[in-house]
Motif scaffolding. Structure first.
Motif, PDB file in Angstrom:
ATOM      1  N   PHE A 191       0.832  -1.202   0.000  1.00  0.00           N
ATOM      2  CA  PHE A 191       0.000   0.000   0.000  1.00  0.00           C
ATOM      3  C   PHE A 191       0.869   1.257   0.000  1.00  0.00           C
ATOM      4  N   LEU A 192       1.895   1.285   0.841  1.00  0.00           N
ATOM      5  CA  LEU A 192       2.781   2.450   0.892  1.00  0.00           C
ATOM      6  C   LEU A 192       3.530   2.637  -0.420  1.00  0.00           C
ATOM      7  N   MET A 193       3.977   1.551  -1.027  1.00  0.00           N
ATOM      8  CA  MET A 193       4.642   1.649  -2.326  1.00  0.00           C
ATOM      9  C   MET A 193       3.687   2.211  -3.373  1.00  0.00           C
ATOM     10  N   ASP A 194       2.435   1.803  -3.322  1.00  0.00           N
ATOM     11  CA  ASP A 194       1.434   2.291  -4.264  1.00  0.00           C
ATOM     12  C   ASP A 194       1.187   3.786  -4.070  1.00  0.00           C
ATOM     13  N   VAL A 195       1.061   4.215  -2.811  1.00  0.00           N
ATOM     14  CA  VAL A 195       0.819   5.632  -2.527  1.00  0.00           C
ATOM     15  C   VAL A 195       2.007   6.481  -2.975  1.00  0.00           C
ATOM     16  N   VAL A 196       3.217   6.018  -2.688  1.00  0.00           N
ATOM     17  CA  VAL A 196       4.413   6.771  -3.076  1.00  0.00           C
ATOM     18  C   VAL A 196       4.533   6.839  -4.591  1.00  0.00           C
ATOM     19  N   SER A 197       4.335   5.732  -5.269  1.00  0.00           N
ATOM     20  CA  SER A 197       4.461   5.751  -6.727  1.00  0.00           C
ATOM     21  C   SER A 197       3.370   6.611  -7.362  1.00  0.00           C
ATOM     22  N   LYS A 198       2.176   6.622  -6.786  1.00  0.00           N
ATOM     23  CA  LYS A 198       1.118   7.489  -7.306  1.00  0.00           C
ATOM     24  C   LYS A 198       1.515   8.944  -7.137  1.00  0.00           C
ATOM     25  N   GLY A 199       2.064   9.296  -5.981  1.00  0.00           N
ATOM     26  CA  GLY A 199       2.504  10.667  -5.752  1.00  0.00           C
ATOM     27  C   GLY A 199       3.593  11.087  -6.715  1.00  0.00           C
ATOM     28  N   VAL A 200       4.552  10.197  -6.958  1.00  0.00           N
ATOM     29  CA  VAL A 200       5.634  10.509  -7.874  1.00  0.00           C
ATOM     30  C   VAL A 200       5.090  10.678  -9.290  1.00  0.00           C
ATOM     31  N   LEU A 201       4.221   9.774  -9.705  1.00  0.00           N
ATOM     32  CA  LEU A 201       3.651   9.889 -11.053  1.00  0.00           C
ATOM     33  C   LEU A 201       2.772  11.119 -11.206  1.00  0.00           C
ATOM     34  N   ASP A 202       2.036  11.489 -10.162  1.00  0.00           N
ATOM     35  CA  ASP A 202       1.241  12.720 -10.221  1.00  0.00           C
ATOM     36  C   ASP A 202       2.144  13.936 -10.387  1.00  0.00           C
ATOM     37  N   GLN A 203       3.278  13.942  -9.697  1.00  0.00           N
ATOM     38  CA  GLN A 203       4.217  15.054  -9.845  1.00  0.00           C
ATOM     39  C   GLN A 203       4.800  15.090 -11.257  1.00  0.00           C
ATOM     40  N   ILE A 204       5.111  13.935 -11.808  1.00  0.00           N
ATOM     41  CA  ILE A 204       5.678  13.895 -13.157  1.00  0.00           C
ATOM     42  C   ILE A 204       4.642  14.352 -14.178  1.00  0.00           C
ATOM     43  N   TYR A 205       3.409  13.898 -14.055  1.00  0.00           N
ATOM     44  CA  TYR A 205       2.373  14.243 -15.015  1.00  0.00           C
ATOM     45  C   TYR A 205       1.931  15.704 -14.908  1.00  0.00           C
ATOM     46  N   SER A 206       2.152  16.318 -13.757  1.00  0.00           N
ATOM     47  CA  SER A 206       1.737  17.717 -13.599  1.00  0.00           C
ATOM     48  C   SER A 206       2.735  18.691 -14.231  1.00  0.00           C
ATOM     49  N   LEU A 207       3.870  18.205 -14.654  1.00  0.00           N
ATOM     50  CA  LEU A 207       4.897  19.089 -15.270  1.00  0.00           C
ATOM     51  C   LEU A 207       4.504  19.544 -16.636  1.00  0.00           C
TER      52      LEU A 207
END
Length: 62
Positions: A46-62
């Motif tokens: 679950f924590l890996m999923d939350v972290v990867s979602k956060g990282v991908l959201d940051q990448i996609y928001s660029l």
């Protein structure tokens, strides 16, 4: 048909005489260990999923 009967009889005999079954307390302690390990693994995933979602959201928001 005779071979099937022999197979079932030998299987039953093996389960009754040759298999060592755990005691009730040993079974309970093993079950607790499996449950705790499963919960910890689920939390890690679950924590890996939350972290990867956060990282991908940051990448996609660029």
């Amino acid at each position: 048909m005779e071979r099937l009967k022999l197979y079932i009889l030998e299987s039953y005999n093996e389960l009754v005489t040759k298999v060592t079954w755990p005691s009730w307390s040993n079974l309970q302690s093993s079950t607790v260990v499996v449950l705790v390990a499963s919960i910890l693994l689920a939390l890690v995933i679950f924590l890996m999923d939350v972290v990867s979602k956060g990282v991908l959201d940051q990448i996609y928001s660029l």
